[in-house]
Design a protein around this motif. Structure first.
Motif, PDB file in Angstrom:
ATOM      1  N   THR A  62     -58.960  25.133 -91.511  1.00 50.34           N
ATOM      2  CA  THR A  62     -60.077  26.098 -91.501  1.00 50.34           C
ATOM      3  C   THR A  62     -60.120  26.884 -92.802  1.00 50.34           C
ATOM      4  N   LEU A  63     -58.925  27.289 -93.275  1.00 49.27           N
ATOM      5  CA  LEU A  63     -58.861  28.011 -94.542  1.00 49.27           C
ATOM      6  C   LEU A  63     -59.337  27.158 -95.703  1.00 49.27           C
ATOM      7  N   LYS A  67     -62.435  27.969 -98.066  1.00 50.31           N
ATOM      8  CA  LYS A  67     -62.263  28.019 -99.513  1.00 50.31           C
ATOM      9  C   LYS A  67     -63.359  27.230-100.218  1.00 50.31           C
ATOM     10  N   LYS A  68     -63.673  26.012 -99.692  1.00 52.10           N
ATOM     11  CA  LYS A  68     -64.738  25.202-100.286  1.00 52.10           C
ATOM     12  C   LYS A  68     -66.085  25.921-100.217  1.00 52.10           C
ATOM     13  N   GLU A  69     -66.364  26.502 -99.034  1.00 47.52           N
ATOM     14  CA  GLU A  69     -67.631  27.219 -98.870  1.00 47.52           C
ATOM     15  C   GLU A  69     -67.710  28.422 -99.816  1.00 47.52           C
ATOM     16  N   LEU A  73     -70.400  29.114-102.708  1.00 52.09           N
ATOM     17  CA  LEU A  73     -71.172  30.354-102.808  1.00 52.09           C
ATOM     18  C   LEU A  73     -71.016  31.001-104.185  1.00 52.09           C
ATOM     19  N   ILE A  74     -69.798  30.919-104.744  1.00 51.76           N
ATOM     20  CA  ILE A  74     -69.566  31.476-106.077  1.00 51.76           C
ATOM     21  C   ILE A  74     -70.414  30.747-107.116  1.00 51.76           C
ATOM     22  N   ASP A  75     -70.465  29.399-106.990  1.00 56.36           N
ATOM     23  CA  ASP A  75     -71.290  28.622-107.925  1.00 56.36           C
ATOM     24  C   ASP A  75     -72.769  28.993-107.786  1.00 56.36           C
ATOM     25  N   GLN A  76     -73.212  29.122-106.523  1.00 57.97           N
ATOM     26  CA  GLN A  76     -74.611  29.502-106.293  1.00 57.97           C
ATOM     27  C   GLN A  76     -74.907  30.894-106.855  1.00 57.97           C
ATOM     28  N   LYS A  77     -73.953  31.807-106.686  1.00 58.62           N
ATOM     29  CA  LYS A  77     -74.123  33.160-107.213  1.00 58.62           C
ATOM     30  C   LYS A  77     -74.282  33.131-108.729  1.00 58.62           C
TER      31      LYS A  77
END
Length: 230
Positions: A62-63, A67-69, A73-77
């Protein structure tokens, strides 16, 4: 911090597992020595340890998914921040262009407005000058009108002859009197119909008062005086 916490869980389980094994081993030795081996308790402990390991594996998976998600999100930001920066730059350029166009347009409008104000001022000055001329002409007209009225009100002397009212003398109400000997006096309207037919003189009918309109004709056979009357 979450990774450290999970690692602590795993380490604790391993320690418990090893301790359990040691305890089990000691217990087994003791049991063997004392002939009291409890294999069932060891199996339950092993099963419990396996379940904890499975649970930790699920949490680890799950972790990893989180982490992938998070990285996504960081890339999208970062992409959004780049787009925002590009839009802000474009907005700044557009604002700068608009400010310059507004400045040029305002200067043009102010220049045109100044020219129109100058024209208006010139026109106002011309109007004032014309008004002054009008006032002078009005004064002159009033003076001439007064003189004309005065001349109109003054007696008129007519010698023998024919006269047209409105051309040779103004229309109005007159008192006619002879100068010298008596004379015949006639007034005809514009249709030629006689409206006055009299003889002036002390030995005849004396003075005569009559009305005339423009277009009437006056005929006298001797010298007479016309005196305007109200």
């Amino acid at each position: 911090m979450k990774y450290v916490k999970i690692s602590g869980y795993i380490l604790g389980v391993l320690v418990i597992f090893l301790v359990g094994i040691m305890i089990g081993k000691t217990g087994a030795e003791t049991t063997l020595n004392n002939m009291k081996v409890d294999i069932k308790a060891m199996e339950e402990e092993a099963i419990s340890a396996n379940k904890q390991m499975d649970q930790l594996d699920e949490e680890l998976k799950t972790l990893q998914t989180d982490k992938k998600e998070t990285l996504t999100l960081i890339d999208q930001k970062e992409e959004l921040e780049n787009e925002v920066a590009a839009l802000q730059k474009e907005l700044d350029n557009t604002q700068s262009t608009l400010d310059e166009e507004l400045k040029v347009g305002r200067e043009a409008i102010e220049s045109k407005l100044k020219k129109e104000n100058d024209k208006l001022t010139n026109l106002e000055n011309e109007v004032k000058a014309l008004q002054s001329q009008v006032d002078e002409k009005k004064k002159e007209m009033d003076r001439l009108t007064g003189e004309l009225k005065k001349a109109k009100d003054e007696p008129r002397t007519l010698i023998a002859g024919q006269y047209v009212v409105g051309k040779d003398l103004p229309a109005g109400r007159y008192q006619v009197t002879n100068i010298g000997d008596g004379t015949n006096f006639f007034v005809y309207d514009s249709s030629g119909y006689p409206t006055v037919n009299t003889i002036l003189g002390e030995d005849f009918y004396g003075d005569y008062v009559f009305f005339t309109d423009d277009g009437d004709q006056i005929e006298t056979h001797g010298k007479v005086k016309l005196i305007p009357v109200e």
